[in-house]
Scaffold this motif. Sequence first.
Motif, PDB file in Angstrom:
ATOM      1  N   VAL A  38       0.839  -1.208   0.000  1.00 27.54           N
ATOM      2  CA  VAL A  38       0.000   0.000   0.000  1.00 27.54           C
ATOM      3  C   VAL A  38       0.871   1.254   0.000  1.00 27.54           C
ATOM      4  O   VAL A  38       0.621   2.200  -0.762  1.00 27.54           O
ATOM      5  CB  VAL A  38      -0.955  -0.006   1.208  1.00 27.54           C
ATOM      6  CG1 VAL A  38      -1.644   1.365   1.355  1.00 27.54           C
ATOM      7  CG2 VAL A  38      -2.008  -1.096   1.053  1.00 27.54           C
ATOM      8  N   VAL A  39       1.895   1.262   0.838  1.00 24.13           N
ATOM      9  CA  VAL A  39       2.780   2.429   0.898  1.00 24.13           C
ATOM     10  C   VAL A  39       3.502   2.620  -0.432  1.00 24.13           C
ATOM     11  O   VAL A  39       3.611   3.743  -0.949  1.00 24.13           O
ATOM     12  CB  VAL A  39       3.794   2.276   2.052  1.00 24.13           C
ATOM     13  CG1 VAL A  39       4.878   3.349   1.971  1.00 24.13           C
ATOM     14  CG2 VAL A  39       3.093   2.356   3.395  1.00 24.13           C
ATOM     15  N   MET A  40       3.999   1.522  -1.007  1.00 26.29           N
ATOM     16  CA  MET A  40       4.714   1.618  -2.274  1.00 26.29           C
ATOM     17  C   MET A  40       3.814   2.184  -3.366  1.00 26.29           C
ATOM     18  O   MET A  40       4.233   3.080  -4.129  1.00 26.29           O
ATOM     19  CB  MET A  40       5.246   0.257  -2.695  1.00 26.29           C
ATOM     20  CG  MET A  40       6.034   0.277  -4.001  1.00 26.29           C
ATOM     21  SD  MET A  40       6.545  -1.355  -4.538  1.00 26.29           S
ATOM     22  CE  MET A  40       4.965  -2.096  -4.914  1.00 26.29           C
ATOM     23  N   LEU A  41       2.583   1.680  -3.478  1.00 26.63           N
ATOM     24  CA  LEU A  41       1.671   2.161  -4.510  1.00 26.63           C
ATOM     25  C   LEU A  41       1.320   3.631  -4.296  1.00 26.63           C
ATOM     26  O   LEU A  41       1.288   4.418  -5.248  1.00 26.63           O
ATOM     27  CB  LEU A  41       0.404   1.306  -4.522  1.00 26.63           C
ATOM     28  CG  LEU A  41       0.573  -0.146  -4.985  1.00 26.63           C
ATOM     29  CD1 LEU A  41      -0.743  -0.900  -4.857  1.00 26.63           C
ATOM     30  CD2 LEU A  41       1.077  -0.209  -6.432  1.00 26.63           C
ATOM     31  N   ALA A  42       1.063   4.014  -3.042  1.00 20.60           N
ATOM     32  CA  ALA A  42       0.678   5.393  -2.757  1.00 20.60           C
ATOM     33  C   ALA A  42       1.821   6.359  -3.066  1.00 20.60           C
ATOM     34  O   ALA A  42       1.612   7.397  -3.715  1.00 20.60           O
ATOM     35  CB  ALA A  42       0.250   5.526  -1.294  1.00 20.60           C
ATOM     36  N   VAL A  43       3.021   6.023  -2.609  1.00 19.09           N
ATOM     37  CA  VAL A  43       4.161   6.915  -2.837  1.00 19.09           C
ATOM     38  C   VAL A  43       4.527   6.954  -4.313  1.00 19.09           C
ATOM     39  O   VAL A  43       4.850   8.014  -4.859  1.00 19.09           O
ATOM     40  CB  VAL A  43       5.361   6.477  -1.973  1.00 19.09           C
ATOM     41  CG1 VAL A  43       6.603   7.302  -2.305  1.00 19.09           C
ATOM     42  CG2 VAL A  43       5.029   6.622  -0.492  1.00 19.09           C
ATOM     43  N   SER A  44       4.473   5.804  -4.987  1.00 13.15           N
ATOM     44  CA  SER A  44       4.785   5.772  -6.413  1.00 13.15           C
ATOM     45  C   SER A  44       3.785   6.611  -7.211  1.00 13.15           C
ATOM     46  O   SER A  44       4.167   7.357  -8.123  1.00 13.15           O
ATOM     47  CB  SER A  44       4.784   4.329  -6.929  1.00 13.15           C
ATOM     48  OG  SER A  44       5.785   3.562  -6.291  1.00 13.15           O
ATOM     49  N   PHE A  45       2.491   6.492  -6.871  1.00  8.78           N
ATOM     50  CA  PHE A  45       1.469   7.298  -7.557  1.00  8.78           C
ATOM     51  C   PHE A  45       1.738   8.779  -7.343  1.00  8.78           C
ATOM     52  O   PHE A  45       1.661   9.586  -8.289  1.00  8.78           O
ATOM     53  CB  PHE A  45       0.079   6.931  -7.032  1.00  8.78           C
ATOM     54  CG  PHE A  45      -1.029   7.745  -7.634  1.00  8.78           C
ATOM     55  CD1 PHE A  45      -1.553   7.429  -8.873  1.00  8.78           C
ATOM     56  CD2 PHE A  45      -1.546   8.850  -6.960  1.00  8.78           C
ATOM     57  CE1 PHE A  45      -2.566   8.192  -9.440  1.00  8.78           C
ATOM     58  CE2 PHE A  45      -2.554   9.614  -7.524  1.00  8.78           C
ATOM     59  CZ  PHE A  45      -3.068   9.280  -8.767  1.00  8.78           C
ATOM     60  N   ALA A  46       2.062   9.159  -6.098  1.00  9.10           N
ATOM     61  CA  ALA A  46       2.350  10.564  -5.805  1.00  9.10           C
ATOM     62  C   ALA A  46       3.586  11.037  -6.562  1.00  9.10           C
ATOM     63  O   ALA A  46       3.623  12.172  -7.062  1.00  9.10           O
ATOM     64  CB  ALA A  46       2.537  10.757  -4.301  1.00  9.10           C
ATOM     65  N   ALA A  47       4.597  10.161  -6.654  1.00 16.51           N
ATOM     66  CA  ALA A  47       5.823  10.532  -7.358  1.00 16.51           C
ATOM     67  C   ALA A  47       5.558  10.713  -8.853  1.00 16.51           C
ATOM     68  O   ALA A  47       6.047  11.667  -9.475  1.00 16.51           O
ATOM     69  CB  ALA A  47       6.896   9.479  -7.132  1.00 16.51           C
ATOM     70  N   LEU A  90      12.901   4.284  -6.253  1.00 17.78           N
ATOM     71  CA  LEU A  90      13.626   4.588  -5.023  1.00 17.78           C
ATOM     72  C   LEU A  90      12.690   5.145  -3.955  1.00 17.78           C
ATOM     73  O   LEU A  90      12.699   4.691  -2.804  1.00 17.78           O
ATOM     74  CB  LEU A  90      14.745   5.587  -5.328  1.00 17.78           C
ATOM     75  CG  LEU A  90      15.501   6.178  -4.136  1.00 17.78           C
ATOM     76  CD1 LEU A  90      16.132   5.078  -3.312  1.00 17.78           C
ATOM     77  CD2 LEU A  90      16.557   7.158  -4.614  1.00 17.78           C
ATOM     78  N   LEU A  91      11.867   6.109  -4.340  1.00 15.76           N
ATOM     79  CA  LEU A  91      10.945   6.711  -3.378  1.00 15.76           C
ATOM     80  C   LEU A  91       9.881   5.716  -2.921  1.00 15.76           C
ATOM     81  O   LEU A  91       9.605   5.588  -1.721  1.00 15.76           O
ATOM     82  CB  LEU A  91      10.284   7.939  -3.995  1.00 15.76           C
ATOM     83  CG  LEU A  91      11.202   9.135  -4.268  1.00 15.76           C
ATOM     84  CD1 LEU A  91      10.457  10.198  -5.065  1.00 15.76           C
ATOM     85  CD2 LEU A  91      11.721   9.717  -2.959  1.00 15.76           C
ATOM     86  N   GLY A  92       9.283   5.002  -3.887  1.00 11.88           N
ATOM     87  CA  GLY A  92       8.188   4.096  -3.545  1.00 11.88           C
ATOM     88  C   GLY A  92       8.630   2.904  -2.735  1.00 11.88           C
ATOM     89  O   GLY A  92       8.108   2.633  -1.645  1.00 11.88           O
ATOM     90  N   THR A  93       9.617   2.163  -3.245  1.00 14.00           N
ATOM     91  CA  THR A  93      10.041   0.935  -2.555  1.00 14.00           C
ATOM     92  C   THR A  93      10.852   1.253  -1.312  1.00 14.00           C
ATOM     93  O   THR A  93      10.770   0.536  -0.309  1.00 14.00           O
ATOM     94  CB  THR A  93      10.836   0.042  -3.511  1.00 14.00           C
ATOM     95  OG1 THR A  93      10.174  -0.019  -4.763  1.00 14.00           O
ATOM     96  CG2 THR A  93      10.965  -1.364  -2.944  1.00 14.00           C
ATOM     97  N   GLY A  94      11.652   2.328  -1.361  1.00 12.38           N
ATOM     98  CA  GLY A  94      12.416   2.708  -0.170  1.00 12.38           C
ATOM     99  C   GLY A  94      11.502   3.060   0.991  1.00 12.38           C
ATOM    100  O   GLY A  94      11.719   2.625   2.128  1.00 12.38           O
ATOM    101  N   THR A  95      10.458   3.848   0.716  1.00 12.54           N
ATOM    102  CA  THR A  95       9.504   4.192   1.775  1.00 12.54           C
ATOM    103  C   THR A  95       8.745   2.960   2.246  1.00 12.54           C
ATOM    104  O   THR A  95       8.483   2.803   3.451  1.00 12.54           O
ATOM    105  CB  THR A  95       8.517   5.252   1.264  1.00 12.54           C
ATOM    106  OG1 THR A  95       9.242   6.358   0.741  1.00 12.54           O
ATOM    107  CG2 THR A  95       7.608   5.736   2.385  1.00 12.54           C
TER     108      THR A  95
END
Length: 275
Positions: A38-47, A90-95
């Motif tokens: 969920v975090v990866m998808l949310a951050v990746s979408f935002a990025a 990096l942003l999505g999977t790292g977070t």
Amino acid sequence: MSDAQPQPVPVGMPAPAAPPRAGSAVGGFFVDLAIAVVVMLAVSFAAFAGWGVLRAIQVAMQGEVDPGDADALMQAIGQPGGVAMIWVTLLGTGTAALVPYVFRRRASAAERAASRAAARRGSTWGWVAVTATVVFALSALATTLARQFGVEPEPTNQEPIRQALAASPWFVGLFVVLIAPMYEELLFRRVLFGRLWAAGKPVLGMWLSGIAFALMHEPPGMTGNPWPSAMLLWAVYAFMGIAFAWVYRRTGTLWASIAAHALNNALALLVLGSA
């Protein structure tokens, strides 16, 4: 190897008065995995959205496209290139790795001290070299044999990395060899595998975290590979995940799995760069 045999407590992990029940540990594994996804998808979408906004501003400032022409604007914005894709990853999977680690599986002071002590043992780095060599050699062998039967597996992340390598080789090298192994090992080995290891189910943990590692790299329905190639890639990635979990458990330090992962990636990047 059977999970029915007594398993040692992970190095540096204080033995609990009552080990976690296997059922609750498996449940915790899937909760951790769900949080990460969920975090990866949310951050990746935002990025991606942020990239699109910045690119739209750039296009508008150039004044070559009418901002009121949505089709022309979208065509001018285009698609993210290899470097942008790596930043999103990096942003999505790292977070996604940091959130479950910080809030659910953070290492104690005793665990960190034991990990540092294990990292100072010479045998640890011998196991790292052996693991990375075996993983890379068997992966290359599987790919070579598959091609003899007309199966051409190409990892989904290979083309973005190839594009980014041409544009920014130093950044790609830093990401592939150092950054990605660190956050992937933190998530798949420390958080996911580590939960089942602590519960006395290391073999189950190796398999489940290895499968999760494979599916995260080649998501079903999103991979551009035909099914024979996708299945081979899943098998190769799962084997990698199991091997990295094994060296983590064998040495007692996450630095060993990070180093084995980094060495494997460095060899793969050299091959990709020379192709």
